[in-house]
Design a protein around this motif. Structure first.
Motif, PDB file in Angstrom:
ATOM      1  N   ARG A 234      35.863  25.505 -14.784  1.00 48.77           N
ATOM      2  CA  ARG A 234      35.331  27.031 -14.928  1.00 48.77           C
ATOM      3  C   ARG A 234      33.919  26.972 -14.208  1.00 48.77           C
TER       4      ARG A 234
ATOM      5  N   ASP B 190      30.449  35.461 -14.055  1.00 47.16           N
ATOM      6  CA  ASP B 190      31.166  34.961 -15.525  1.00 47.16           C
ATOM      7  C   ASP B 190      30.919  35.725 -16.547  1.00 47.16           C
TER       8      ASP B 190
ATOM      9  N   ALA C 226      38.074  21.503 -18.603  1.00 45.55           N
ATOM     10  CA  ALA C 226      38.341  23.148 -18.480  1.00 45.55           C
ATOM     11  C   ALA C 226      36.729  23.546 -18.203  1.00 45.55           C
TER      12      ALA C 226
END
Length: 496
Positions: free
Chosen positions: A471, A301, A467
């Motif tokens: 993720r 990430d 969301a």
């Protein structure tokens, strides 16, 4: 020819060789080097001359090396190595079993009872342990006891009888027999080789794998410290524990001299409690995590990669006591850290157990028990009626065992149990799992500060909870570490 790895948990042979020859502290505790020509096993950081390749066999756990007949090195002292975090964290059967063993389950129960609590068969659990660690549950337990005894023999002036008790042995005879069988010498002989301690406190060395940001962890705890119960300065953490009748206190600080270890000082602790106390401190200060494995998992990430590079040594800030943390989590719902600390201080001063005489640094309180808070007068502390009801409900639930802080339960089961209580939502349940249980995948996705930090755009926008959860699927099983990095990236005082 180098011995083949005994389990799938070992790094590859080339990595083991490089780490052994370079004495790489990042691999301390991740594997052990057994030398067939001497019958001794060592840590990869052992300062002794490196043995020849053809005499080396690698083991992923000290218990596996001892089960194969090797003895611990007296120079590098395998008892000082951090644990293998990948095996002890998360919700796999072996991880949950090791958590229960570390909490002392096999001190009073059988391996059959351990298997029953894990809902697996006795033989299946044994097969899993041998496949993953190269040793059975009882061999892991035996090594755990003996290595702790070995540490106490070298670090304390405790009588051998008390060391036997501290290590979980019910008689000196059994302790001497087990020690002689495993190490081929008497406990008293090992003590003669060790340097006699010169201090009043029991001082133990607690190793970790670098990097480790002790200053940052202290800063997190300092912002939440309760005067009289804890004392946190720029270099150490101290607190009172025990009971009003038998108070004790501890201090944790850096070992110094560039050592990858913390220094634990214990005052007034009962010998029979020592093994559990050390396990609690290791969990509270997250001493067994593997920062490089975590960085590999989270580094995909972009946002987290930058945070990991900025602070590679961040660890989970644990809690000394699960009930204390749970109460403080309720007090902290929807208020700032400073406000939550004020509420907790008022509760402590009204209902805490006084310690007399006070310990060092003015440590004079013990946090109130669940029994005391179940029907305590909480009016006038600044709590809403809903918060008062939740604190009492929480205390009663702990009293009757509806919820607990016992290790070895899967994260989803813990969250379900906590959120079934009125006033406890997902945020509070995950916060308890993160700090009280040190679960590496706890993730309070609804946290506003967390969602803003994850967005990372600097304008105050926040990701939606769903969301963020989507993720964060790529961050498993280390979402708790992502949480700490994102909280730290937020403005000071904004995190939970």
């Amino acid at each position: 020819m180098i011995g083949n790895p005994t389990t799938t948990e070992l790094p590859d042979l080339r990595t083991c060789e490089q780490a052994r020859l370079s004495r790489d502290a990042r691999f301390d505790g991740l594997f052990f080097t057994a030398v067939t020509s001497t019958g001794i096993y060592c840590r990869p950081v052992c300062p002794a001359p490196a043995p020849r390749r053809e005499h080396v066999v690698y083991y992923s756990a000290a218990a596996a090396a001892e089960a194969a007949g090797f003895r611990p090195c007296l120079r590098c002292r395998p008892e000082l190595a951090p644990h293998t975090d990948a095996l002890r964290r998360g919700d796999t059967t072996v991880a949950r079993a090791l958590q229960m063993i570390d909490a002392g389950l096999l001190d009073t129960q059988t391996a059959t009872e351990l298997a029953r609590r894990l809902a697996v068969g006795d033989r299946q659990l044994r097969r899993l342990f041998v496949a993953r660690l190269g040793a059975t549950p009882m061999q892991v337990q035996s090594t755990r006891r003996l290595l702790f005894a070995k540490q106490l023999l070298g670090a304390s002036a405790l009588p051998v009888t008390q060391i036997a008790l501290a290590s979980g042995f019910r008689s000196l005879r059994r302790f001497n027999a087990a020690f002689r069988s495993a190490y081929r010498l008497a406990p008293s002989a090992l003590r003669k080789r060790a340097q006699a301690p010169t201090h009043d406190a029991l001082v133990l060395r607690l190793g970790y794998r670098p990097p480790y940001d002790f200053a940052e962890l202290l800063a997190f705890l300092r912002a939440r410290a309760l005067p009289g119960l804890e004392c946190i300065d720029g270099d150490s953490y101290a607190r009172a524990f025990g009971s009003a009748q038998h108070p004790a206190w501890l201090r944790v600080s850096a070992w110094g001299a560039g050592e990858h270890a913390l220094r634990l000082e214990l005052y007034g602790a009962a010998p029979g409690d020592l093994l559990a106390l050390v396990a609690r401190v290791r969990r509270m200060f997250d001493l067994d995590s593997d920062p490089h494995a975590i960085a590999r998992a989270l580094g995909g990430d972009v946002r987290l990669r930058a945070l990991l590079q900025r602070r590679p040594g961040l660890r989970l800030p644990g809690a000394w006591d699960g009930f204390e943390l749970a109460v403080r989590a309720v007090l902290g719902q929807q208020v700032s850290v400073a406000a939550a600390r004020t509420l907790a201080r008022r509760l402590l001063e009204r209902h805490g157990e006084p310690v007399a005489p006070a310990g060092a640094d003015g440590l004079r309180w013990l946090f109130p028990s669940a029994a005391k808070l179940a029907d305590a007068d909480l009016d006038g502390l600044g709590l809403t009626r809903k918060r008062v009801a939740t604190v009492r409900t929480l205390a009663r639930a702990v009293q009757v065992g509806r919820v607990d802080f016992a290790p070895g339960r899967a994260l989803d089961a813990q969250i379900d149990a906590w959120t079934a209580l009125p006033g406890i939502g997902a945020w509070t349940a995950h916060y308890i799992a993160l700090r009280a249980l040190a679960h590496p995948d706890a993730f309070p996705a609804a946290d506003l500060v967390l969602r803003r930090a994850a967005a990372g755009n600097g304008d105050g926008d926040a990701l939606g909870a769903r969301a963020l959860e989507a993720r964060a699927e790529a961050w498993r099983p280390w979402r708790a570490y992502a949480t700490i990095h994102l909280w730290r990236a937020s403005a000071p005082g904004d995190s939970a």
